[in-house]
Structure formats: C-alpha cells, structure tokens
Motif scaffolding. Structure first.
Motif, mmCIF file in Angstrom:
data_model
loop_
_atom_site.group_PDB
_atom_site.id
_atom_site.type_symbol
_atom_site.label_atom_id
_atom_site.label_comp_id
_atom_site.label_asym_id
_atom_site.label_seq_id
_atom_site.Cartn_x
_atom_site.Cartn_y
_atom_site.Cartn_z
ATOM 1 N N ILE A 114 67.172 73.945 59.388
ATOM 2 C CA ILE A 114 66.196 72.848 59.356
ATOM 3 C C ILE A 114 64.796 73.410 59.147
ATOM 4 N N LYS A 115 64.462 74.479 59.854
ATOM 5 C CA LYS A 115 63.158 75.114 59.693
ATOM 6 C C LYS A 115 62.953 75.583 58.255
ATOM 7 N N HIS A 116 63.935 76.239 57.677
ATOM 8 C CA HIS A 116 63.821 76.719 56.294
ATOM 9 C C HIS A 116 63.640 75.547 55.326
ATOM 10 N N ALA A 117 64.358 74.460 55.563
ATOM 11 C CA ALA A 117 64.283 73.317 54.651
ATOM 12 C C ALA A 117 62.927 72.632 54.713
ATOM 13 N N TYR A 118 62.378 72.473 55.899
ATOM 14 C CA TYR A 118 61.098 71.782 56.068
ATOM 15 C C TYR A 118 59.917 72.674 55.715
ATOM 16 N N ASP A 119 60.091 73.981 55.875
ATOM 17 C CA ASP A 119 58.954 74.899 55.779
ATOM 18 C C ASP A 119 59.365 76.161 55.034
ATOM 19 N N PRO A 120 59.620 76.060 53.723
ATOM 20 C CA PRO A 120 60.188 77.196 52.983
ATOM 21 C C PRO A 120 59.298 78.432 52.948
ATOM 22 N N PRO A 152 54.502 80.050 62.726
ATOM 23 C CA PRO A 152 55.611 81.006 62.605
ATOM 24 C C PRO A 152 55.774 81.869 63.847
ATOM 25 N N GLY A 153 57.025 82.274 64.104
ATOM 26 C CA GLY A 153 57.327 83.124 65.241
ATOM 27 C C GLY A 153 57.558 82.361 66.524
ATOM 28 N N LYS A 154 57.636 81.030 66.444
ATOM 29 C CA LYS A 154 57.844 80.208 67.631
ATOM 30 C C LYS A 154 59.175 79.447 67.500
ATOM 31 N N LEU A 155 59.704 79.071 68.626
ATOM 32 C CA LEU A 155 60.870 78.210 68.768
ATOM 33 C C LEU A 155 62.154 78.856 68.240
ATOM 34 N N VAL A 156 62.258 79.060 66.927
ATOM 35 C CA VAL A 156 63.428 79.741 66.360
ATOM 36 C C VAL A 156 62.941 80.854 65.441
ATOM 37 N N SER A 157 63.632 81.980 65.457
ATOM 38 C CA SER A 157 63.239 83.087 64.603
ATOM 39 C C SER A 157 63.563 82.779 63.153
ATOM 40 N N TRP A 158 62.748 83.267 62.256
ATOM 41 C CA TRP A 158 62.863 82.953 60.835
ATOM 42 C C TRP A 158 63.934 83.790 60.146
ATOM 43 N N ASN A 159 63.992 85.079 60.452
ATOM 44 C CA ASN A 159 64.826 86.010 59.701
ATOM 45 C C ASN A 159 66.203 86.241 60.325
ATOM 46 N N GLY A 196 58.137 77.864 72.716
ATOM 47 C CA GLY A 196 57.074 78.784 72.339
ATOM 48 C C GLY A 196 57.610 80.149 71.976
ATOM 49 N N ILE A 197 57.005 81.187 72.571
ATOM 50 C CA ILE A 197 57.476 82.560 72.401
ATOM 51 C C ILE A 197 58.421 82.936 73.539
ATOM 52 N N HIS A 198 58.073 82.490 74.737
ATOM 53 C CA HIS A 198 58.668 83.023 75.956
ATOM 54 C C HIS A 198 60.138 82.663 76.130
ATOM 55 N N LYS A 199 60.577 81.523 75.593
ATOM 56 C CA LYS A 199 61.945 81.061 75.844
ATOM 57 C C LYS A 199 62.884 81.255 74.651
ATOM 58 N N MET A 200 62.405 81.862 73.577
ATOM 59 C CA MET A 200 63.230 81.986 72.377
ATOM 60 C C MET A 200 64.532 82.743 72.621
ATOM 61 N N GLU A 201 64.461 83.767 73.454
ATOM 62 C CA GLU A 201 65.646 84.611 73.662
ATOM 63 C C GLU A 201 66.785 83.872 74.356
ATOM 64 N N GLU A 242 72.003 81.518 74.207
ATOM 65 C CA GLU A 242 72.816 81.371 75.415
ATOM 66 C C GLU A 242 73.011 79.897 75.758
ATOM 67 N N GLU A 243 71.970 79.100 75.567
ATOM 68 C CA GLU A 243 72.055 77.686 75.930
ATOM 69 C C GLU A 243 72.790 76.851 74.890
ATOM 70 N N HIS A 244 72.498 77.078 73.610
ATOM 71 C CA HIS A 244 73.006 76.183 72.572
ATOM 72 C C HIS A 244 74.176 76.744 71.773
ATOM 73 N N GLY A 245 74.322 78.075 71.767
ATOM 74 C CA GLY A 245 75.346 78.693 70.937
ATOM 75 C C GLY A 245 74.803 79.062 69.569
ATOM 76 N N GLU A 246 75.433 80.038 68.935
ATOM 77 C CA GLU A 246 74.933 80.563 67.662
ATOM 78 C C GLU A 246 74.979 79.516 66.554
ATOM 79 N N ASP A 247 76.016 78.699 66.501
ATOM 80 C CA ASP A 247 76.116 77.714 65.414
ATOM 81 C C ASP A 247 74.992 76.695 65.481
ATOM 82 N N ALA A 248 74.674 76.220 66.681
ATOM 83 C CA ALA A 248 73.583 75.258 66.832
ATOM 84 C C ALA A 248 72.245 75.911 66.506
ATOM 85 N N LEU A 249 72.090 77.159 66.913
ATOM 86 C CA LEU A 249 70.844 77.873 66.619
ATOM 87 C C LEU A 249 70.682 78.083 65.121
ATOM 88 N N GLN A 250 71.773 78.374 64.423
ATOM 89 C CA GLN A 250 71.720 78.523 62.978
ATOM 90 C C GLN A 250 71.329 77.215 62.298
#
Length: 469
Positions: free
Chosen positions: A449-455, A461-468, A427-432, A436-444
């Motif tokens: 994937i988000k950009h590809a599925y939802d251009p 928007p604003g949930k799970l992974v940040s867009w910008n 959601g919103i609360h755990k994004m930060e 730390e958990e997955h590493g920057e490369d996995a987060l990227q």
C-alpha cells in the motif's frame, strides 16, 4: 543515548530550493533554530532537524509543496504541535517539514448533522471553544494540546475513548493531497456508506506516510446534561485494576476511568499542588441525565468498595473537575519532575479488558528492580495503560534497560491478544513490533500500500513500515 538508525539523508537539490523560495518566499525557512524546533517531539530521540520548514496557508500551497518534493524526490513531513511520543515527526532522511500552524480554521459547523470540518492545524481545545455555543463538543482528548491533523494521523484516543471511541470512530471524512499533487476526498458526510474501499479508515492512523491531510470532518456530540467526577483510592494496584474490569463488565456507561499508581499520584501532587491520597487510585467521570449519572455512580461505588476501594470523593463543580483532569493530563510533565533533566520513555500497550490486571501486575513487578523512577497511568476502561520511565539521557545502560522493559511489555501484550500501541502510534519506536503483532503477510500488504500511494517514498519516510524490507 539513543542513536537514530543511520539513514541516507536526501539533501535538497539547488533546483528544489529555488522552486520552494519562488513559491513560498519568506515562509521557506532554513534557519537552524526553526529547523531544530521541527526536529523534536516528546520522544526520547535526539534532535533531528529537517533541511527546511514551510508554513503553508491553504490546500493549494500544500499541493505545490508536495509536487516539488515529488519531482525532486525530497521527503516531506507534516508537523502539527510536536506532541507525538514515538518519533513521528523526526525527518530521519532529511527533507522538508510542513508546519500547519497557519492552517487552523474551523471551516464548517453542521450542528444538525453533528459534524464539524476543520483544517489540520486546528487544536482540539480551539475546536471545542469555537463550537461551545452550539451545545456540542468534540470528545477525543489525548491530554496534549494536539492538532486535529496530528490526532487523525496517529489515530489518537485518550481519556474519553471508553465512551466515545477514538479518532477511528470519529473521523467522518477528509481531504488528502497525494504524491502526484491530487486532492482526494475520502468519503462524504453521510453517516454510513458501503461504497467502495474505506479510504477514510486507511488514512486515519497512516502517520503521514500515504499523503498529507489538509481537511478533516469529525463527529461532535451534545454536551451532557449532567457531569460529575470522583476519585477512589485502593490498597493495591491489582485491586484498582480489578475494579475497572468489573465496572466495564457490569455494563455501566462510564465516560472516563483513569488509573494512576502511587508514584504517579505523588508526582501529580507535587506538580499540580494537589493533596490526593498517595495510593493507587481511579479517577472517574460520568455523563448523562441527573438521574442516570447518580445511578452510574452508585453502581461504580459499590464495585469499588467490594475491591477495597476507599475515600470515594466527588467533584461536581466544574472548577473541581477541571483541576482533577488537568492534573491527570499533566501526568507526563509531572513525571519528568521526579528526575529533573531526565528524558521520558513512554510505553503504550492495550490488551483485552479481561487480561488487564495480569498485564499491569506483571509489568509492575518487573519495574521494581529498575534503577530509574517510573510511573504507571492508563485509560484502563479500554485496556490501555502507559509506563513512563525517567532515564538519564546520557546513560546508554538506562536506555537499554528501558528498551528491554518495553520489548518484554509489548511481547506480553501481544501474547494476550493485545497491541504494541493503543494510541501513540508506531512512528520509529514501534516498527520492530509490527511483524510480531500482525504477521509477515499483513506487514507485506502494508508495504505494498505504501509503495502504491507513494512510489518515490517522499511521505514521512522511515516511519510506520520499512520501505526496502
């Protein structure tokens, strides 16, 4: 108290409003009462209403709504029951909420294949009511009367996960509406496949950020021949948790094992009018044959006794089991009664079972100094536990304290090779915590994937992974 990050609200263009009204008529609703209801969940965040709410009745209507949203770059947020705890359904960038209340049909029962296909608005209890005559049941039980679509989106778990797994293991296939309004089926109903990418697993837990789920096929299981439940009290929190570790390491095929600390037991007694002994306790359930259930229970009872367990009590009658499990499921609302008018901040870490006692114990020690009430409960059979902190909604100081507890708990769990969220989702609360958990490369990779599925960034928007980022 909590203030959502300031986001640029994407207001509905007049052309979009006209298109929605023409397509959905009176089911395109802009009244403030309806909007506020859909801008609220069980998280501690303030009300955040969408610009409008639509009640689709079938897949074609979802397709049309998504096409309009994509054309005008309007956010679209799927809404089941609103029982999420991390701000999943809050439309923080405005937009339209799709309420799936009217898409609540069981579409197909394939008893021979142990699968059932449903629309996303079907409630888990409704599903079990409709398949009871087949001798089958759907085991995923997060406690809340959640919808199957919402449970799929958040990769829900619950009290039965130690034996039956989570939604990840029990979703066979689904139909999803993509950003361009296409309807895709993620897989067949075959029990296994090595054909292509595993799209089903990609959408399970995607929290409405990649597409809109309009149909879900889930696994169901034979109702067990025998079921019995038991409770056992312990002198300390540590001794109860240590018993769970030893039970799991013994290989006993236990169906459920739940933990409640003393504060949670007191709250449950008051709320559900029970007379449970007010010490840390474990609540067990055993499924199987009459002989198998008895053997499992005997092993568990011996392990508990070796760790100081006492007052082992059985609940074999269905009505007694139901009363116990209803009380456990109501622990969230029981906790709220400890401080009337409070808001609940719930944590949700999961660690390897070997580190569970250490993680719970360190967390309990830190909570002792807090000025607000709290409880600790958990689906400890799979290393998952929750702290419920009851804070004053008008106190920024208490909010900051609870957030500090949560951050340190998450960091502790991640250091132990655990996760920031065992079942509530991001959601919103755990994004930060994802970096730390997955590493920057996995987060990227997640962002790609988000950009590809939802251009056009219309899906929640604003949930799970940040867009910008």
């Amino acid at each position: 108290m909590t203030v959502l990050d300031k986001k640029a609200i994407r207001t509905l263009p007049e052309a979009a409003i006209a298109a929605f009204r023409q397509r959905f008529g009176e089911r395109f609703i802009t009244s403030m009462a309806v909007r506020e209801h859909h801008g609220t969940d069980e998280s501690p965040y303030p009300v955040c209403p969408p610009e409008a709410v639509i009640f689709p009745r079938d897949t074609d209507e979802v397709v049309d709504a998504v096409k309009i949203c994509n054309q005008y770059k309007v956010p679209v947020i799927p809404f089941g029951i609103g029982s999420s705890l991390e701000g999943h359904v809050l439309p923080i960038e405005g937009g339209v909420t799709l309420d799936f209340t009217e898409m609540n049909k069981v579409l197909a029962i394939n008893a021979e294949d142990f699968t059932v296909t449903v629309q996303p608005g079907v409630i888990r209890t409704q599903l079990n009511d409709e398949i009871r005559h087949t001798g089958l049941f759907f085991p995923i039980d997060p406690g809340a009367h959640a919808s199957i679509g919402g449970m799929t989106s958040t990769r829900a778990s619950g009290t039965n996960a130690v034996r039956y797994g989570t939604m990840r293991e029990n979703v066979v296939s689904m139909k999803v509406v993509t950003a361009t309004g296409k309807v895709i089926r993620t897989s067949s109903r075959a029990r296994k496949s090595s054909s292509g990418y595993d799209l089903t697993r990609l959408f399970v837990g995607s929290e409405g950020t990649l597409g809109i789920i309009v149909e879900v096929t889930v696994r169901v299981y034979p109702q067990p021949e025998a079921v019995t439940a038991a409770i056992c009290n312990f002198p300390t929190l540590e001794s109860a948790v240590q018993s769970v570790i030893e039970i799991m390491q013994s290989g006993v095929a236990i169906a459920r094992v739940e933990f409640m600390d003393t504060r949670a037991v007191k709250a449950v007694n008051a709320y559900s009018k029970l007379t449970l002994k007010e010490t840390p306790l474990l609540l067990f359930e055993f499924h199987g044959s009459e002989t198998g259930v008895r053997e499992q229970a005997e092993i568990v009872q011996e392990i508990a006794k070796d760790n100081g367990g006492m007052d082992f009590e059985w609940a074999e009658k269905p009505e007694d089991r139901k009363r116990l499990w209803t009380a456990r499921h109501n622990s969230h609302y029981s906790g709220l009664q400890l401080r009337p008018g409070s808001r609940s901040v719930a944590t949700d870490v999961c660690v390897p079972i070997s580190r569970l006692a250490e993680c719970v114990s360190e967390t309990a020690q830190e909570l002792e100094g807090m000025p607000f009430p709290y409880t600790i409960v958990g689906h400890v059979g799979d290393g998952n536990f929750h702290v419920q902190m009851l804070i004053d909604p008008d106190s920024r100081e208490e909010w900051d304290m609870s957030e500090g507890i949560n951050r340190r708990l998450v960091s502790r769990a991640i250091r132990m090779d655990g996760t920031c969220s065992g079942e509530h989702g991001v959601g919103i609360h755990k994004m930060e915590f994802l970096k730390e958990e997955h590493g920057e490369d996995a987060l990227q990779l997640m962002r790609l994937i988000k950009h590809a599925y939802d251009p056009n960034n219309i899906f929640n928007p604003g949930k799970l992974v940040s867009w910008n980022a």
